[in-house]
Design a protein around this motif. Structure first.
Motif, short mmCIF file in Angstrom:
data_model
loop_
_atom_site.label_atom_id
_atom_site.label_comp_id
_atom_site.label_asym_id
_atom_site.label_seq_id
_atom_site.Cartn_x
_atom_site.Cartn_y
_atom_site.Cartn_z
N LEU A 95 1.06 -1.10 0.15
CA LEU A 95 -0.35 0.49 -0.25
C LEU A 95 1.16 1.24 -0.02
N ILE A 96 0.52 2.02 -1.26
CA ILE A 96 1.85 3.29 -0.76
C ILE A 96 1.01 4.92 -0.69
N ASP A 97 1.69 4.62 -0.09
CA ASP A 97 1.50 6.74 0.44
C ASP A 97 -0.20 6.69 0.92
N SER A 98 -0.75 8.02 0.19
CA SER A 98 -2.16 7.71 0.53
C SER A 98 -2.54 7.84 1.45
N TRP A 99 -2.10 8.35 3.03
CA TRP A 99 -2.88 7.94 4.27
C TRP A 99 -4.07 7.36 4.04
N GLY A 100 -5.49 8.40 3.57
CA GLY A 100 -6.71 8.61 3.87
C GLY A 100 -7.25 6.83 3.68
N PHE A 101 -6.94 7.21 2.42
CA PHE A 101 -7.22 5.52 1.42
C PHE A 101 -6.86 4.07 1.67
N THR A 102 -5.32 4.27 2.03
CA THR A 102 -4.77 2.82 1.31
C THR A 102 -5.04 2.36 3.74
N ILE A 103 -4.40 3.13 4.14
CA ILE A 103 -5.29 2.93 5.78
C ILE A 103 -6.18 2.64 5.90
N ARG A 104 -7.78 2.62 5.12
CA ARG A 104 -8.86 1.80 4.75
C ARG A 104 -8.36 0.57 4.42
N VAL A 105 -8.08 0.78 3.01
CA VAL A 105 -7.99 -0.55 2.11
C VAL A 105 -7.05 -1.39 3.37
N ALA A 106 -6.08 -1.29 3.81
CA ALA A 106 -5.31 -2.07 4.98
C ALA A 106 -6.30 -2.73 5.75
N GLU A 107 -6.55 -2.02 6.44
CA GLU A 107 -8.10 -2.33 7.63
C GLU A 107 -9.33 -3.35 6.74
N ALA A 108 -9.61 -2.92 5.90
CA ALA A 108 -10.57 -3.78 5.36
C ALA A 108 -9.52 -4.95 4.57
N ILE A 109 -8.25 -5.09 4.20
CA ILE A 109 -7.56 -6.22 3.63
C ILE A 109 -7.51 -7.02 5.32
N ARG A 110 -6.77 -6.69 5.72
CA ARG A 110 -6.49 -7.86 6.92
C ARG A 110 -7.65 -8.13 7.67
N ALA A 111 -9.03 -7.78 7.77
CA ALA A 111 -10.33 -7.90 8.53
C ALA A 111 -10.42 -9.37 7.67
N ALA A 112 -10.29 -9.09 6.59
CA ALA A 112 -11.10 -10.39 4.89
C ALA A 112 -9.56 -11.92 5.20
N ARG A 113 -8.34 -11.12 5.72
CA ARG A 113 -7.52 -12.18 5.68
C ARG A 113 -6.21 -11.85 6.56
N PRO A 114 -6.64 -12.39 7.57
CA PRO A 114 -5.59 -12.04 8.09
C PRO A 114 -3.95 -12.22 8.59
N GLY A 115 -3.99 -13.31 7.69
CA GLY A 115 -2.70 -13.47 7.50
C GLY A 115 -1.91 -13.12 6.22
N LEU A 116 -1.81 -12.46 4.84
CA LEU A 116 -2.12 -12.04 4.38
C LEU A 116 -0.72 -11.14 4.45
N PRO A 117 0.54 -10.64 3.98
CA PRO A 117 1.50 -9.74 4.22
C PRO A 117 0.73 -8.27 4.01
N LEU A 118 1.40 -7.48 4.73
CA LEU A 118 0.85 -6.13 3.99
C LEU A 118 1.69 -5.66 4.42
N ILE A 119 2.27 -4.59 3.26
CA ILE A 119 3.26 -3.75 3.43
C ILE A 119 2.90 -2.47 3.16
N LYS A 120 3.76 -1.53 4.02
CA LYS A 120 2.94 0.31 3.78
C LYS A 120 4.39 0.59 3.31
N TYR A 121 4.55 1.47 2.05
CA TYR A 121 5.43 1.98 1.66
C TYR A 121 5.05 2.98 1.68
#
Length: 393
Positions: A95-121
């Motif tokens: 997830l690259i920059d753009s805090w407001g958008f990418t943090i919401r995406v990260a939280e949604a993906i984490r809720a659906a797939r807790p074990g998926l590696p998530l990396i913030k760039y």
């Protein structure tokens, strides 16, 4: 034969699109056909195979109030992005920059797939405001790729493993930039004063800043009719900039992305909207004045939480005001014209500022390894570590 590694890259504005494209290139260099990409991005990422289901230009939102107005649209795009991740089942998400958008995406993906590696760039600028975001990010992702060494401690204290990869802006190759050739192509004399205006890369920046810059340049042209003026337009807003500049009542050399670095080398001084471009100008040796405006209510809200003394990165790294900065009402045409005029008319002052700008780049990490290469290495390490943890579990 094992299937290719599938990596989802998510970027929501032009600077992130460039970072995503560089990361994709570096990963493909290592893995060849053993990696494929999906995700959200702009034209540069599209050239690397990332087919975005929507135009990211609408996500390039500036200011808190503007963000509230766009909340419904952003929420829909977050849901679409999370749904894309569910369909594509990537092995990792960056997830690259753009805090407001990418943090919401990260939280949604984490809720659906807790074990998926998530990396913030690129992390939020917690050293400037709202340090609690470090803890928020640490809960949402597994690893951070930070641009600057001064970023890391803030996130590591919150428990988020961080790799400092450096800024790609510090690695722009200016060796081939030819200011003399630019002047020759445009019929600008070698000894003529040339002001380069860089109004920004977001639609809201163009709308707010171009009228201010036009008024400032008009004052400078009234004082010196021989002054040459060039305006550089980022690819994402090129048509908007061209349309606005066409109405300016004096000749302007419109510069596209391909000629931008030549124009920076050619310029006597620059007037620029705050952003990555300030680092590029410093690399080109161009003295500059920085300006920025957002919505009035957003600015009043921002003043309550921002603690940083400067907004220009090399000023922050040096902890001194090397390049003049003018924010909100201070960024008036009169003040900008006066300050830029000093750089145009005082070669000694201009040369000294350029020297100090260049020296400050060393404090930001100039001369280090290629950031895209370091980012690719870090992404693969995170995936490998997560895979091993999953196997042990």
């Amino acid at each position: 034969m094992s299937r290719p590694l599938k990596i989802m890259l998510i970027a929501a504005e032009a600077s992130g699109d460039a970072l995503g494209a560089g990361l994709a290139q570096a990963l493909r260099k290592r893995l060849g056909e053993a990696v494929i990409f999906v995700g959200i991005g702009g034209p540069r990422m599209a050239a690397e195979g990332v087919v975005s289901p929507f135009d990211i230009a609408e996500l390039s939102i500036l200011g808190w109030i503007e963000g509230l107005r766009a909340y419904g649209m952003v929420k829909r795009r977050v849901a679409e992005t999370a749904a894309l991740a569910a369909r594509e089942q990537p092995d990792a998400v960056v997830l690259i920059d753009s805090w407001g958008f990418t943090i919401r995406v990260a939280e949604a993906i984490r809720a659906a797939r807790p074990g998926l590696p998530l990396i913030k760039y690129v992390g939020p600028q917690v050293w400037a405001s709202r340090p609690s975001r470090a803890r928020t990010l640490a809960r949402a992702v597994d690893h951070l790729l930070a641009l600057y060494a001064f970023d890391a401690p803030w996130f590591e204290r919150a428990g988020l493993p961080t790799t400092v990869v450096g800024s790609s802006a510090l690695h722009v190759d200016m060796e081939g930039a030819d200011g003399a050739a630019f002047r020759a192509r445009r019929g600008i004399a070698a000894d003529a004063k040339l002001l380069l205006v860089l109004p920004g890369s977001r639609p809201a920046e163009i709308a707010r800043m171009t009228p201010v810059y036009e008024a400032a340049v008009r004052r400078l042209k009234n004082e010196d009719p021989t002054l040459e003026v060039a305006v550089a337009a980022a690819g994402t807003v090129a048509q908007d900039v061209a349309g606005r500049v066409a109405a300016w009542p004096f000749r302007v050399h419109l510069v596209d992305e391909a000629e931008k670095y030549d124009a920076m080398r050619a310029a006597t001084a620059a007037l620029a909207t705050s952003g990555t471009v300030s680092t590029e100008l410093a690399l080109a040796g161009t003295p500059m004045v920085i300006a920025y405006r957002i919505g009035a209510l957003s600015y009043q809200l921002m003043k309550r939480v921002v603690t940083a003394k400067h907004i220009t990165l090399f000023n922050i790294a040096a902890d001194e005001r090397i390049a003049p900065e003018f924010i909100q009402d201070a960024a008036s045409p009169e003040v900008l014209a006066q300050t830029v005029g000093r750089l145009l008319n005082d070669p000694q002052a201009a040369a000294e500022q350029a020297r100090r700008q260049t020296a400050a780049l060393d404090l930001m990490g100039r001369g280090g390894p290629d950031p895209s290469e370091l980012a690719a290495d870090a992404v693969l390490r995170v995936i490998a570590a997560k895979t091993q943890d999953g196997a042990r579990g």
